[in-house]
Design a protein around this motif. Structure first.
Motif, short mmCIF file in Angstrom:
data_model
loop_
_atom_site.label_atom_id
_atom_site.label_comp_id
_atom_site.label_asym_id
_atom_site.label_seq_id
_atom_site.Cartn_x
_atom_site.Cartn_y
_atom_site.Cartn_z
N ALA A 53 0.91 -1.17 0.03
CA ALA A 53 0.10 0.04 0.00
C ALA A 53 0.84 1.24 -0.02
CB ALA A 53 -1.02 -0.02 1.36
N LEU A 54 2.06 1.02 0.75
CA LEU A 54 3.02 2.31 0.72
C LEU A 54 3.57 2.71 -0.69
CD1 LEU A 54 4.53 1.94 4.16
CD2 LEU A 54 2.82 3.63 3.51
N GLU A 55 3.92 1.48 -1.31
CA GLU A 55 4.56 1.76 -2.48
C GLU A 55 3.77 2.06 -3.97
OE1 GLU A 55 6.45 -2.10 -2.83
OE2 GLU A 55 7.89 -1.75 -1.50
N SER A 56 2.27 1.42 -3.75
CA SER A 56 1.52 1.78 -4.91
C SER A 56 0.03 2.15 -4.37
CB SER A 56 1.61 0.62 -5.69
OG SER A 56 0.74 0.62 -6.83
N GLN A 57 -0.70 2.82 -5.13
CA GLN A 57 -2.04 2.97 -4.91
C GLN A 57 -2.77 1.71 -5.07
OE1 GLN A 57 -3.55 5.52 -3.48
NE2 GLN A 57 -1.29 6.86 -3.51
N ASN A 58 -2.34 0.93 -5.96
CA ASN A 58 -3.33 -0.40 -6.24
C ASN A 58 -2.54 -1.63 -5.59
OD1 ASN A 58 -5.32 0.92 -7.89
ND2 ASN A 58 -3.92 1.18 -9.58
N ILE A 59 -3.02 -2.45 -4.79
CA ILE A 59 -2.31 -3.46 -4.23
C ILE A 59 -2.42 -4.71 -5.11
CG2 ILE A 59 -2.28 -5.01 -2.30
CD1 ILE A 59 -3.40 -2.73 -0.84
N PRO A 60 -1.47 -5.38 -5.66
CA PRO A 60 -1.46 -6.50 -6.60
C PRO A 60 -2.42 -7.47 -6.32
CG PRO A 60 0.88 -5.83 -6.01
CD PRO A 60 -0.08 -5.08 -5.05
N ASP A 61 -2.99 -8.15 -7.22
CA ASP A 61 -3.99 -9.36 -6.82
C ASP A 61 -3.23 -10.39 -6.24
OD1 ASP A 61 -5.87 -7.81 -8.10
OD2 ASP A 61 -5.63 -8.38 -9.87
N GLU A 62 -2.06 -10.65 -6.72
CA GLU A 62 -1.17 -11.76 -5.86
C GLU A 62 -1.29 -11.79 -4.40
OE1 GLU A 62 -0.16 -9.55 -7.89
OE2 GLU A 62 0.35 -10.90 -9.78
N ILE A 63 -1.54 -10.70 -3.62
CA ILE A 63 -1.54 -10.61 -2.35
C ILE A 63 -2.70 -11.00 -1.86
CG2 ILE A 63 -1.47 -9.09 -0.37
CD1 ILE A 63 0.52 -7.36 -1.77
N ALA A 64 -3.91 -10.57 -2.57
CA ALA A 64 -5.09 -11.08 -2.15
C ALA A 64 -5.39 -12.72 -2.45
CB ALA A 64 -6.27 -10.46 -3.25
N ASP A 65 -4.64 -13.06 -3.49
CA ASP A 65 -4.72 -14.57 -3.65
C ASP A 65 -3.70 -15.50 -2.59
OD1 ASP A 65 -5.99 -14.15 -5.90
OD2 ASP A 65 -4.37 -14.17 -7.31
N GLU A 66 -3.02 -14.68 -2.11
CA GLU A 66 -2.06 -15.39 -0.88
C GLU A 66 -2.90 -15.33 0.52
OE1 GLU A 66 1.50 -12.97 -0.18
OE2 GLU A 66 2.42 -13.82 -2.27
N LEU A 67 -3.68 -14.32 0.61
CA LEU A 67 -4.58 -14.30 1.59
C LEU A 67 -5.58 -15.39 1.79
CD1 LEU A 67 -5.27 -10.73 2.13
CD2 LEU A 67 -3.78 -11.93 3.59
N THR A 68 -6.15 -15.86 0.50
CA THR A 68 -7.07 -17.02 0.42
C THR A 68 -6.58 -18.21 0.12
OG1 THR A 68 -7.18 -16.65 -2.11
CG2 THR A 68 -8.66 -15.32 -0.78
N GLN A 69 -5.23 -18.34 -0.09
CA GLN A 69 -4.53 -19.59 -0.33
C GLN A 69 -3.67 -20.10 0.99
OE1 GLN A 69 -2.27 -19.39 -3.68
NE2 GLN A 69 -4.04 -19.12 -5.11
N SER A 70 -3.75 -19.13 1.96
CA SER A 70 -3.06 -19.62 3.39
C SER A 70 -3.72 -20.64 4.00
CB SER A 70 -2.95 -18.34 4.30
OG SER A 70 -4.38 -17.81 4.77
N ASN A 71 -2.84 -21.28 5.15
CA ASN A 71 -3.67 -22.17 5.91
C ASN A 71 -4.93 -21.74 6.61
OD1 ASN A 71 -1.47 -23.87 5.59
ND2 ASN A 71 -0.20 -22.82 7.30
N ARG A 72 -5.25 -20.55 6.72
CA ARG A 72 -6.48 -20.08 7.40
C ARG A 72 -7.29 -19.14 6.59
NH1 ARG A 72 -2.50 -19.95 11.32
NH2 ARG A 72 -2.97 -21.28 12.91
#
Length: 413
Positions: A53-72
């Motif tokens: 969020a500090l580097e760009s106004q648009n957060i990459p979709d890969e980060i959202a995918d990592e949240l859904t693909q984690s153990n929880r």
């Protein structure tokens, strides 16, 4: 309730309490460690989102995918001030996961979610994970551990019941011996140095003392009955003779008088023994020298009648005691000395020695016959010495010397 059952219940209660405390502590440790692990994971994810969020106004979709693909099933929100600018993960929310933590940093818990907040300037990142899975895992631990704790407590109670049966067996043998003591049951010999063995030895000693006391009581009753029977028989015979003759001669009057005196002395001894053994003492200051001087005057006629010399060596011996009991004890000693001394003298003495006031009756013999039972008179003297806190000593050498010692400065009784 029997002792073994009581011990088994105590073992059950203590085991259950110990296991309960252990399970509670384990539950707390598991919960704390699981939450610490979850917080570490959420913090890492929140750091990743915050840097993006500090580097760009648009957060990459890969980060959202990592949240859904984690153990929880985690979710994240990014706020600038109070305005949400990004959201991603397995679930969404119109409101902040924890509005109170915006602009702050650290873990929190709200609405069944574990939330970790990271803030930098006006940006705040909150990453959350539901706690349902963690609670379910801890609940299964409780469901499994509680029955095991109950089973172990019951097993401990059973083992304690068996062990208690072995431990209390000596006590049961002692109880049986005490219950059948009247029938002559023997006291069990329990070896060892534990409490049961100590109790058995103490109990055996107590029973021995009781048996000796009972034997002394039986001897006393037999002696008292014998002493009473003699003067009463003589008294009755004299009365019957007087009744047959229709008159009483001077000889019969003298005999009746002697027997009456014997009865009176016996009654006084029984009364003194009863008072001494019951602890009925009337203490007052007195001087043993006065006591032996009065006894000297009182028994001088009897000494002359028996052809004996009655001596007196009275030195001051102040003490605190019961005058009546001491007089009876001294009368018994002097009377026995005059009665059983064949020839020679009887000497009454008093004095002080090593903080003790003492009185003594000494005669020229022949002394006590070896193995002879102790008479009522001497038993009264022993009882008086004991109740007054004194000591009685008997020496035999060319006669007998009986000394009664009392504290020189006794306390009021």
């Amino acid at each position: 309730m029997s002792l073994r059952l009581r011990l088994a219940l105590i073992a059950f209660s203590l085991t259950l309490l110990g296991l309960g405390l252990g399970l509670f502590s384990t539950y707390q440790v598991l919960e704390h460690s699981s939450l610490a692990e979850l917080d570490q994971e959420l913090r890492f994810q929140a750091g990743v989102v915050l840097r993006a969020a500090l580097e760009s106004q648009n957060i990459p979709d890969e980060i959202a995918d990592e949240l859904t693909q984690s153990n929880r099933p985690n979710s994240a929100q990014v706020y600038r001030g109070s305005q949400k600018i990004w959201e991603g993960g397995t679930f969404s929310s119109e409101l902040p996961f924890d509005a109170h933590m915006l602009g702050r940093q650290g873990p929190s818990e709200l609405g069944g979610l574990r939330v970790y907040t990271l803030s930098r300037g006006d940006l705040s990142v909150q990453v959350s994970a539901p706690l349902g899975l963690l609670r379910e895992t801890l609940g299964r631990f409780v469901e499994i551990a509680v029955p095991i704790a109950l089973l172990l407590s019951l097993l401990s109670a059973g083992l304690a019941y068996v062990a208690a049966a072995l431990a209390v067996r000596p006590l049961e043998r002692l109880a049986h011996a005490a219950l059948h003591f009247e029938q002559g049951a023997a006291i069990p010999n329990i070896s060892g140095q534990d409490e049961a063995a100590t109790l058995a030895r103490s109990f055996a000693s107590l029973m021995g003392h009781l048996k000796e006391q009972r034997e002394r009581e039986q001897q006393f009753l037999a002696y008292a009955a014998h002493e009473l029977r003699t003067p009463l028989s003589a008294f009755r015979a004299s009365l019957e003779a007087a009744q047959l003759k229709g008159q009483v001669s001077s000889e019969q009057l003298s005999r009746l008088h002697r027997e009456a005196l014997r009865l009176e002395t016996l009654a006084q001894n029984l009364l003194a023994l009863s008072r001494a053994e019951s602890g009925e003492v009337r203490g007052q200051p007195l001087d043993l020298a006065d006591l032996v001087s009065e006894a000297f005057d009182r028994f001088q006629p009897l000494a002359l009648e028996r052809g004996l010399e009655l001596g007196l060596e009275a030195y001051p011996a102040p003490t605190y005691a019961d005058v009546g009991l001491l007089e009876q004890a001294l009368n018994n000693l002097v009377h026995n000395a005059l009665r059983y001394t064949a020839k020679g003298s009887v000497t009454l003495k008093s004095g002080l020695e090593d903080g003790w006031a003492w009185l003594e009756v000494a005669d020229t013999g022949p002394g006590f016959r070896k193995g002879a039972p102790e008479g009522l008179g001497l038993r009264v003297v022993r009882a008086v010495a004991q109740v007054l806190g004194g000591e009685l000593s008997i020496k035999q050498h060319q006669g007998s010397q009986i000394r009664l010692r009392l504290p020189q400065h006794g306390k009021a009784i």
